[in-house]
Design a protein around this motif. Structure first.
Motif, PDB file in Angstrom:
ATOM      1  N   SER A 225     -15.649 -31.324  32.092  1.00  0.00           N
ATOM      2  CA  SER A 225     -16.556 -32.397  31.687  1.00  0.00           C
ATOM      3  C   SER A 225     -16.961 -32.231  30.226  1.00  0.00           C
ATOM      4  O   SER A 225     -17.630 -31.271  29.856  1.00  0.00           O
ATOM      5  N   ARG A 226     -16.559 -33.198  29.394  1.00  0.00           N
ATOM      6  CA  ARG A 226     -16.970 -33.163  27.992  1.00  0.00           C
ATOM      7  C   ARG A 226     -18.475 -33.324  27.850  1.00  0.00           C
ATOM      8  O   ARG A 226     -19.097 -32.726  26.969  1.00  0.00           O
ATOM      9  N   GLU A 227     -19.058 -34.154  28.710  1.00  0.00           N
ATOM     10  CA  GLU A 227     -20.505 -34.355  28.649  1.00  0.00           C
ATOM     11  C   GLU A 227     -21.239 -33.053  28.955  1.00  0.00           C
ATOM     12  O   GLU A 227     -22.208 -32.702  28.271  1.00  0.00           O
TER      13      GLU A 227
ATOM     14  N   GLU B  32     -28.983 -39.756  30.722  1.00  0.00           N
ATOM     15  CA  GLU B  32     -28.896 -38.670  29.735  1.00  0.00           C
ATOM     16  C   GLU B  32     -29.950 -37.603  30.013  1.00  0.00           C
ATOM     17  O   GLU B  32     -29.658 -36.394  29.939  1.00  0.00           O
ATOM     18  N   GLN B  33     -31.153 -38.034  30.353  1.00  0.00           N
ATOM     19  CA  GLN B  33     -32.217 -37.080  30.657  1.00  0.00           C
ATOM     20  C   GLN B  33     -31.851 -36.225  31.867  1.00  0.00           C
ATOM     21  O   GLN B  33     -32.056 -35.002  31.861  1.00  0.00           O
ATOM     22  N   HIS B  34     -31.305 -36.847  32.914  1.00  0.00           N
ATOM     23  CA  HIS B  34     -30.904 -36.094  34.103  1.00  0.00           C
ATOM     24  C   HIS B  34     -29.805 -35.085  33.754  1.00  0.00           C
ATOM     25  O   HIS B  34     -29.830 -33.942  34.226  1.00  0.00           O
ATOM     26  N   ALA B  35     -28.826 -35.514  32.966  1.00  0.00           N
ATOM     27  CA  ALA B  35     -27.726 -34.625  32.602  1.00  0.00           C
ATOM     28  C   ALA B  35     -28.237 -33.396  31.855  1.00  0.00           C
ATOM     29  O   ALA B  35     -27.876 -32.256  32.166  1.00  0.00           O
ATOM     30  N   ARG B  36     -29.090 -33.630  30.864  1.00  0.00           N
ATOM     31  CA  ARG B  36     -29.617 -32.513  30.071  1.00  0.00           C
ATOM     32  C   ARG B  36     -30.481 -31.579  30.921  1.00  0.00           C
ATOM     33  O   ARG B  36     -30.438 -30.358  30.767  1.00  0.00           O
ATOM     34  N   SER B  37     -31.252 -32.154  31.829  1.00  0.00           N
ATOM     35  CA  SER B  37     -32.098 -31.330  32.704  1.00  0.00           C
ATOM     36  C   SER B  37     -31.253 -30.460  33.617  1.00  0.00           C
ATOM     37  O   SER B  37     -31.549 -29.271  33.812  1.00  0.00           O
TER      38      SER B  37
ATOM     39  N   PHE C 195     -29.704 -43.868  40.152  1.00  0.00           N
ATOM     40  CA  PHE C 195     -30.720 -43.730  39.102  1.00  0.00           C
ATOM     41  C   PHE C 195     -30.478 -44.759  38.007  1.00  0.00           C
ATOM     42  O   PHE C 195     -29.333 -45.133  37.739  1.00  0.00           O
ATOM     43  N   PRO C 196     -31.543 -45.231  37.336  1.00  0.00           N
ATOM     44  CA  PRO C 196     -31.371 -46.202  36.257  1.00  0.00           C
ATOM     45  C   PRO C 196     -30.514 -45.629  35.128  1.00  0.00           C
ATOM     46  O   PRO C 196     -30.642 -44.448  34.788  1.00  0.00           O
ATOM     47  N   PRO C 197     -29.637 -46.448  34.528  1.00  0.00           N
ATOM     48  CA  PRO C 197     -28.763 -45.954  33.452  1.00  0.00           C
ATOM     49  C   PRO C 197     -29.523 -45.318  32.294  1.00  0.00           C
ATOM     50  O   PRO C 197     -29.046 -44.354  31.688  1.00  0.00           O
ATOM     51  N   GLU C 198     -30.712 -45.844  31.983  1.00  0.00           N
ATOM     52  CA  GLU C 198     -31.453 -45.297  30.848  1.00  0.00           C
ATOM     53  C   GLU C 198     -31.966 -43.884  31.106  1.00  0.00           C
ATOM     54  O   GLU C 198     -32.392 -43.196  30.164  1.00  0.00           O
ATOM     55  N   ASN C 199     -31.905 -43.433  32.353  1.00  0.00           N
ATOM     56  CA  ASN C 199     -32.358 -42.076  32.672  1.00  0.00           C
ATOM     57  C   ASN C 199     -31.211 -41.081  32.821  1.00  0.00           C
ATOM     58  O   ASN C 199     -31.452 -39.890  33.044  1.00  0.00           O
TER      59      ASN C 199
ATOM     60  N   ARG D  24     -21.716 -32.671  41.289  1.00  0.00           N
ATOM     61  CA  ARG D  24     -21.519 -34.079  41.620  1.00  0.00           C
ATOM     62  C   ARG D  24     -21.954 -34.990  40.473  1.00  0.00           C
ATOM     63  O   ARG D  24     -21.339 -36.026  40.228  1.00  0.00           O
ATOM     64  N   TRP D  25     -23.013 -34.608  39.766  1.00  0.00           N
ATOM     65  CA  TRP D  25     -23.482 -35.451  38.668  1.00  0.00           C
ATOM     66  C   TRP D  25     -22.407 -35.605  37.598  1.00  0.00           C
ATOM     67  O   TRP D  25     -22.217 -36.692  37.045  1.00  0.00           O
ATOM     68  N   PHE D  26     -21.695 -34.519  37.305  1.00  0.00           N
ATOM     69  CA  PHE D  26     -20.714 -34.554  36.214  1.00  0.00           C
ATOM     70  C   PHE D  26     -19.289 -34.871  36.668  1.00  0.00           C
ATOM     71  O   PHE D  26     -18.431 -35.130  35.832  1.00  0.00           O
ATOM     72  N   THR D  27     -19.012 -34.845  37.954  1.00  0.00           N
ATOM     73  CA  THR D  27     -17.633 -35.069  38.415  1.00  0.00           C
ATOM     74  C   THR D  27     -17.502 -36.260  39.365  1.00  0.00           C
ATOM     75  O   THR D  27     -16.380 -36.693  39.634  1.00  0.00           O
ATOM     76  N   ALA D  28     -18.613 -36.786  39.901  1.00  0.00           N
ATOM     77  CA  ALA D  28     -18.561 -37.930  40.819  1.00  0.00           C
ATOM     78  C   ALA D  28     -19.454 -39.023  40.244  1.00  0.00           C
ATOM     79  O   ALA D  28     -20.658 -39.080  40.548  1.00  0.00           O
ATOM     80  N   PRO D  29     -18.904 -39.909  39.417  1.00  0.00           N
ATOM     81  CA  PRO D  29     -19.721 -40.919  38.724  1.00  0.00           C
ATOM     82  C   PRO D  29     -20.548 -41.794  39.657  1.00  0.00           C
ATOM     83  O   PRO D  29     -21.632 -42.255  39.273  1.00  0.00           O
ATOM     84  N   GLY D  30     -20.086 -42.012  40.882  1.00  0.00           N
ATOM     85  CA  GLY D  30     -20.837 -42.853  41.805  1.00  0.00           C
ATOM     86  C   GLY D  30     -22.210 -42.304  42.131  1.00  0.00           C
ATOM     87  O   GLY D  30     -23.111 -43.051  42.527  1.00  0.00           O
TER      88      GLY D  30
END
Length: 276
Positions: free
Chosen positions: A200-202, A166-171, A160-164, A149-155
């Motif tokens: 997902s490219r990300e 990238e950290q969530h994605a990497r974790s 979570f705050p936008p500044e966090n 859901r994190w990588f395929t459902a942007p909503g």
């Protein structure tokens, strides 16, 4: 599929449970012991009619996902879950794989956590169970995979705050990489990696960095649409074998987040957003 034995096993498993065993209110006085059929259906996420047909020996062949949901709803042990699969003519989940079956003891703890958001997750992001506060905090995610859901459902990221982000994605990616290395023969995590690398490219960029991490207790900030910002501590309790995690969020007493979490408990699942 042995319809007669399956019906008898479901009925006996249902009648040995009380509403308090599964986190439900007993309500008016009951004429018969145990859970009602509609309560089991609710816990398993299926229609009352379909569950009733199973107990009446008239139901169609349940899927493996449905059997897993029934085992969770009826608080079956590993041995009882395997018996349920056999009666339905299915091979039980193999040891070491991702069965999605939550042990009764873990569900008992989850049901008793009435004032804190809590969820049971697999080590590769499958949401196996949530309590009421967990649903109030993040929405009903049972049956979904948080990494997908994190990588395929942007909503999903609006919580979570936008500044966090990238950290969530990497974790998420680092945790998934650790699981696939530990259980290379488990088809679930491997299939999720293949899916997300293709879509997902990300995810692919994070995957190429080859970070490895396991979920650790850490503070998190949530942007709840009703009660506002919540700075919560995250505690992770690992099950035997480390394949499942009980994730509990709490706020420090005396803080604004603690007051807002109390408000969330009172509000529950009500939608108090302004109509304007």
């Amino acid at each position: 599929m042995d319809r007669t034995e399956l019906a008898d096993f479901l009925r006996r498993s249902r009648t040995r449970l009380s509403p308090s065993d599964v986190g439900l209110s007993a309500g008016p006085r009951r004429r018969t012991p145990g859970l009602r059929r509609e309560e089991v259906a609710q816990l398993a996420g299926m229609s009352v009619d379909y569950y009733s047909r199973l107990e009446q020996r008239r139901g169609s062949h349940p899927s493996r996902q449905m059997l897993t949901a029934l085992a969770r709803a009826l608080r079956l042990t590993d041995v009882e879950r395997d018996h349920l699969f056999h009666l339905a003519g299915e091979e039980p989940p193999r040891p070491g794989g991702s069965s999605g079956h939550v042990r009764p003891g873990l569900l008992l703890i989850l049901d008793r956590l009435t004032d804190l958001p809590a969820s049971v997750l697999s080590d590769w992001g499958e949401v196996l169970a949530q309590n009421t506060m967990g649903v109030a905090l993040t929405g009903d995610n049972t049956g979904n995979n948080l990494i997908r859901r994190w990588f395929t459902a942007p909503g999903t990221r609006a919580l979570f705050p936008p500044e966090n982000h990238e950290q969530h994605a990497r974790s998420h990616v680092a945790s998934l990489r650790a699981v696939t290395a530990a259980r290379p023969d488990d088809p679930g995590p491997a299939a999720l990696v293949d899916e997300l690398r293709a879509t997902s490219r990300e995810f692919e960029a994070c995957w190429q960095s080859h970070d490895v991490v396991v979920r650790r207790p850490s503070p998190k900030r949530f942007l709840h649409p009703v009660v506002g910002a919540l700075d919560l501590d995250c505690e992770v309790l690992l099950s035997d074998g480390y394949s499942q995690q009980l994730v509990v969020h709490s706020a420090r007493p005396g803080t604004d987040s603690h007051q807002r979490l109390e408000l969330l408990r009172v509000v529950g699942l009500q939608d108090l957003a302004p109509s304007s």
